[in-house]
Design an enzyme around this catalytic site. Sequence first.
Site, PDB file in Angstrom:
ATOM      1  N   ASN A  44       0.959  -1.441  -0.078  1.00 38.93           N
ATOM      2  CA  ASN A  44       0.353  -0.104  -0.048  1.00 38.93           C
ATOM      3  C   ASN A  44       1.170   1.405  -0.102  1.00 38.93           C
ATOM      4  O   ASN A  44       0.503   2.787  -0.347  1.00 38.93           O
ATOM      5  CB  ASN A  44      -1.051  -0.085   0.777  1.00 38.93           C
ATOM      6  CG  ASN A  44      -2.060  -1.032   1.437  1.00 38.93           C
ATOM      7  OD1 ASN A  44      -2.166  -1.760  -0.034  1.00 38.93           O
ATOM      8  ND2 ASN A  44      -2.079  -0.983   2.328  1.00 38.93           N
ATOM      9  N   ASP A 255      -1.238   4.135   5.320  1.00 35.37           N
ATOM     10  CA  ASP A 255      -0.587   4.014   4.408  1.00 35.37           C
ATOM     11  C   ASP A 255      -0.257   5.183   3.416  1.00 35.37           C
ATOM     12  O   ASP A 255       1.352   4.893   3.195  1.00 35.37           O
ATOM     13  CB  ASP A 255      -1.193   2.741   3.608  1.00 35.37           C
ATOM     14  CG  ASP A 255      -0.806   1.606   4.837  1.00 35.37           C
ATOM     15  OD1 ASP A 255       0.164   1.572   5.472  1.00 35.37           O
ATOM     16  OD2 ASP A 255      -1.664   0.668   4.295  1.00 35.37           O
TER      17      ASP A 255
HETATM   18  O1  RIB Z   1      -2.814  -0.215   6.583  1.00 36.00           O
HETATM   19  C1  RIB Z   1      -3.677  -1.247   6.478  1.00 36.00           C
HETATM   20  C2  RIB Z   1      -3.066  -2.868   5.590  1.00 36.00           C
HETATM   21  O2  RIB Z   1      -2.689  -3.263   7.244  1.00 36.00           O
HETATM   22  C3  RIB Z   1      -3.878  -3.659   4.641  1.00 36.00           C
HETATM   23  O3  RIB Z   1      -3.881  -3.436   3.468  1.00 36.00           O
HETATM   24  C4  RIB Z   1      -3.755  -5.192   5.137  1.00 36.00           C
HETATM   25  O4  RIB Z   1      -3.660  -5.816   4.710  1.00 36.00           O
HETATM   26  C5  RIB Z   1      -3.002  -4.420   6.640  1.00 36.00           C
HETATM   27  O5  RIB Z   1      -1.714  -5.466   6.150  1.00 36.00           O
END
Ligand code: RIB
Length: 306
Positions: A44, A255
């Site tokens: 992400n 993210d």
């Molecule tokens: O930060 C969000 C992410 O945390 C999600 O995409 C999930 O996969 C976890 O890893």
Amino acid sequence: MAKKILVLGSFVADAAFRAARLPGWGETLMGSGFALGPGGKGSNQAVAAARAGAQVQMLSRLGDDAFGRLARDTWAADGIDASLTENCETPTGSAVIMVDEVTGQNAIIVVPGACFTLRPNDVERAGAAIRSAGVLLAQLELPLDTVECGLRIAREAGVRTILNPAPARALSDQMLGLADFLIPNESEAALLTGLPVESKEEAEAAARVLMGRGAKCVIVTLGAQGALVCAAGADAQLVEAFHAGAVLDTTGAGDGFCGGFAAALSEGRTVLEAARFGCAAAGISVTRAGTAPSMPRREEILALLG
Ligand code: RIB
């Protein structure tokens, strides 16, 4: 020209369910929406950084399966270099995400799968790529010694290091000392320090403790309040959150911040400018469903920054 960002991190497939509340143990609850898509904090953040304009290389591990192919398709679509990421026999991981359909808040269980087989010797084999990066960006969905190895190689080469300590785990001072930028959210800062982190003042106190333990600069992400930037010898500065529309899904907001922050840093912006850039990326991402798919493009971030 900005140097690349090397992301040392996870990919998993996200199975996201929307419902009015979380089910209890033994309960079956009717939901209102479902989506299966690319996720994992590492991936992400790589997508967020690439869409924000950075050149990104991903060091991870995938299974030889449909979710592994989803990762490669996702990265190819955003121009992310996957040449360091090998396949292995362990299946690609997955996450179950419950999203509150009213508030957009989320709860997650992640099983990292293939990416958790990435070991320090694999990171050492990618040493030349790490040394030639401008920024190393890591999270905690890989084994701790694997992450530490990447941070150490980067630090020794003078490559700037960003550690997003998520999911939260206790970290040694040695590990914290390898982070030029440590970016926890409130609950992660609380777990790392044992202190309550529910206000800006408490976030600053926790950040100062983490800096005392070795982190050079700590940025505590505060959700709808923005992000608190704490650096040695300076007052803490609150970078306000951006309101880019109604909040649909907060999953992956951290993210979005980390990817946007890393991209801005790699192009030479100051820490405060980079934190604003990260807040803008996160602010847009929460108006959309999903994690990687919700990350905004550079033009959208620049338009929101004004
Ligand atoms: O930060 C969000 C992410 O945390 C999600 O995409 C999930 O996969 C976890 O890893």
